[in-house]
Design an enzyme around this catalytic site. Structure first.
Site, PDB file in Angstrom:
ATOM      1  N   ASP A   1     -20.890  -7.874 -17.560  1.00  0.00           N
ATOM      2  CA  ASP A   1     -22.089  -8.700 -17.595  1.00  0.00           C
ATOM      3  C   ASP A   1     -22.679  -8.688 -19.007  1.00  0.00           C
ATOM      4  OD1 ASP A   1     -25.012  -9.423 -17.239  1.00  0.00           O
ATOM      5  OD2 ASP A   1     -24.334  -9.607 -15.162  1.00  0.00           O
ATOM      6  N   ILE A   2     -23.130  -9.849 -19.474  1.00  0.00           N
ATOM      7  CA  ILE A   2     -23.691  -9.910 -20.832  1.00  0.00           C
ATOM      8  C   ILE A   2     -25.116  -9.363 -20.893  1.00  0.00           C
ATOM      9  CG2 ILE A   2     -22.193 -11.765 -21.642  1.00  0.00           C
ATOM     10  CD1 ILE A   2     -24.586 -13.686 -21.254  1.00  0.00           C
TER      11      ILE A   2
ATOM     12  N   ASN B   1     -25.945 -11.971  -4.651  1.00  0.00           N
ATOM     13  CA  ASN B   1     -27.144 -12.784  -4.450  1.00  0.00           C
ATOM     14  C   ASN B   1     -26.710 -14.136  -3.882  1.00  0.00           C
ATOM     15  OD1 ASN B   1     -28.841 -10.799  -5.657  1.00  0.00           O
ATOM     16  ND2 ASN B   1     -28.194 -11.526  -7.663  1.00  0.00           N
TER      17      ASN B   1
ATOM     18  N   GLY C   1     -32.026 -14.849  -4.861  1.00  0.00           N
ATOM     19  CA  GLY C   1     -32.009 -14.554  -6.288  1.00  0.00           C
ATOM     20  C   GLY C   1     -30.771 -15.037  -7.026  1.00  0.00           C
ATOM     21  N   GLN C   2     -29.995 -15.928  -6.412  1.00  0.00           N
ATOM     22  CA  GLN C   2     -28.794 -16.422  -7.081  1.00  0.00           C
ATOM     23  C   GLN C   2     -29.174 -17.341  -8.232  1.00  0.00           C
ATOM     24  OE1 GLN C   2     -25.955 -18.340  -4.480  1.00  0.00           O
ATOM     25  NE2 GLN C   2     -24.395 -18.455  -6.088  1.00  0.00           N
TER      26      GLN C   2
ATOM     27  N   HIS D   1     -20.277 -14.602  -6.881  1.00  0.00           N
ATOM     28  CA  HIS D   1     -19.979 -13.465  -7.742  1.00  0.00           C
ATOM     29  C   HIS D   1     -20.593 -12.194  -7.179  1.00  0.00           C
ATOM     30  CE1 HIS D   1     -23.761 -15.189  -9.299  1.00  0.00           C
ATOM     31  NE2 HIS D   1     -24.058 -13.988  -9.776  1.00  0.00           N
TER      32      HIS D   1
END
Length: 115
Positions: free
Chosen positions: A33-34, A89, A95-96, A102
């Site tokens: 994750d960035i 999510n 909260g997506q 994913h």
């Protein structure tokens, strides 16, 4: 495989956007994750574009199972030995933010949680 040309994760799968890959096979891609929430924070995505968990059907059972089996394997390989968290999510109230299914997999020591 189905893809959405406007989806950021489909662009990552296609190699149009770079990612720090942790795993890839013909069905799944896992990358770091960035904006990590933990020392180890991966996203596991199907290469097939599925907008959200709400869009899954019986034919996706094996794919979701592959995601679930991959999560602990990658955490072990990355040195996470004291547990990890998985989150999917789903939809606006869930909260997506990116509408490509994913799984967040987060682990590693988090000293700010102690004391």
């Amino acid at each position: 495989m189905s893809h959405d040309p406007n989806c950021i994760f489909c662009k990552i799968v296609a190699g149009q956007i770079p990612s720090k890959k942790a795993y890839e096979d013909e069905y799944l891609l896992a990358f770091h994750d960035i904006n990590p929430w933990a020392p180890v924070h991966l996203l596991i995505i199907p290469k097939l574009h599925i907008a959200s968990m709400a869009d899954l059907h019986d034919g996706h059972a094996e794919l979701l199972g592959r995601m679930g089996v991959l999560a602990p394997k990658l955490m072990r390989e990355l040195g996470v030995s004291n547990g990890f968290r998985t989150v999917i999510n789903t939809g606006p109230d869930g909260g997506q933010e990116v509408y490509h299914l994913h799984m967040h997999v987060m682990g590693g020591p988090r000293p700010w949680l102690k004391g």
